[in-house]
Design a protein around this motif. Sequence first.
Motif, mmCIF file in Angstrom:
data_model
loop_
_atom_site.group_PDB
_atom_site.id
_atom_site.type_symbol
_atom_site.label_atom_id
_atom_site.label_comp_id
_atom_site.label_asym_id
_atom_site.label_seq_id
_atom_site.Cartn_x
_atom_site.Cartn_y
_atom_site.Cartn_z
ATOM 1 N N UNK A 123 -25.555 -20.662 23.020
ATOM 2 C CA UNK A 123 -24.161 -20.945 22.715
ATOM 3 C C UNK A 123 -23.305 -19.944 23.472
ATOM 4 N N UNK A 124 -22.367 -20.464 24.244
ATOM 5 C CA UNK A 124 -21.417 -19.598 24.943
ATOM 6 C C UNK A 124 -20.191 -19.454 24.049
ATOM 7 N N UNK A 125 -19.974 -18.280 23.452
ATOM 8 C CA UNK A 125 -18.954 -18.145 22.406
ATOM 9 C C UNK A 125 -17.525 -18.007 22.905
ATOM 10 N N UNK A 126 -17.350 -17.807 24.206
ATOM 11 C CA UNK A 126 -15.994 -17.535 24.686
ATOM 12 C C UNK A 126 -15.665 -18.154 26.046
ATOM 13 N N UNK A 127 -16.598 -18.902 26.609
ATOM 14 C CA UNK A 127 -16.345 -19.546 27.885
ATOM 15 C C UNK A 127 -16.613 -18.688 29.101
ATOM 16 N N UNK A 128 -17.280 -17.567 28.924
ATOM 17 C CA UNK A 128 -17.574 -16.682 30.050
ATOM 18 C C UNK A 128 -18.331 -17.422 31.146
ATOM 19 N N UNK A 129 -17.940 -17.185 32.383
ATOM 20 C CA UNK A 129 -18.575 -17.851 33.505
ATOM 21 C C UNK A 129 -20.061 -17.492 33.543
ATOM 22 N N UNK A 130 -20.896 -18.473 33.797
ATOM 23 C CA UNK A 130 -22.354 -18.301 33.868
ATOM 24 C C UNK A 130 -22.951 -17.691 32.600
ATOM 25 N N UNK A 131 -22.263 -17.853 31.464
ATOM 26 C CA UNK A 131 -22.740 -17.313 30.176
ATOM 27 C C UNK A 131 -22.886 -15.787 30.207
ATOM 28 N N UNK A 132 -22.112 -15.115 31.035
ATOM 29 C CA UNK A 132 -22.249 -13.664 31.201
ATOM 30 C C UNK A 132 -21.726 -12.921 29.976
ATOM 31 N N UNK A 133 -22.579 -12.074 29.394
ATOM 32 C CA UNK A 133 -22.203 -11.248 28.250
ATOM 33 C C UNK A 133 -22.009 -9.787 28.636
ATOM 34 N N UNK A 134 -22.603 -9.376 29.749
ATOM 35 C CA UNK A 134 -22.470 -7.984 30.180
ATOM 36 C C UNK A 134 -22.883 -7.823 31.626
ATOM 37 N N UNK A 135 -22.293 -6.840 32.299
ATOM 38 C CA UNK A 135 -22.585 -6.589 33.708
ATOM 39 C C UNK A 135 -22.725 -5.090 33.943
#
Length: 222
Positions: free
Chosen positions: A169-181
């Motif tokens: 589930x992508x909770x906020x629409x982040x591109x490529x499901x990115x949660x951290x970089x």
Amino acid sequence: MRIGVVTFPGTLDDVDAARAVRLTGNEPVSLWHGDHDLQGVDAVILPGGFSYGDYLRCGAISRFAPIMTEVVAGAGNGLPVLGICNGFQILVESHLLPGGLLMNDHLKFICRDQTLRIENASTSWTSAYEPGQEIVVPLKNGEGQYVADAETIARLEGEGRVVARYVGFNPNGSVNDIAGIANARGNVVGLMPHPEHAVEELTGSGTDGAGFFTSLLEQALS
């Protein structure tokens, strides 16, 4: 290790971050936004909250805090820096990480336990995990949608700098499901979910987040 936890006006999770540092075998050191002194810490955490009330943009005012002059200089010299939620927003505003964080695509604040997949287990903050390992940590944000131009996304993906990705589930629409970089060196990591809220069973969120705080110590002892 001595890990500094910065408090800005409006910071909410500095006490939680300091507690996570202590519970995972390190020594938390309180750092104040208005100081020019990192007190000789081995690493720095920029915790979650609503620094300066999120006025202008989330993290936009905090980037000019005196302590950030020292954090930016330290990061350039290899100091490990972790930005959690609002701390991630401060890192991108300070240009320590590329891209930006926008309002969630559904335009609502979200708070839930979120499954993540650790994509890069070689950074200063993720070496306690295995590549591809799935963990569950709390997520709570209103402006957590990670965005960047196509060239930047391609570079992050190609260089393996996506640290964690949302699963299921992508909770906020982040591109490529990115949660951290991470930055290219791997010492600076920004993460929207909150690993500091998942370091002991008592809270009901499990201990999956502990690895973000034990990685530094394990690297030092290896």
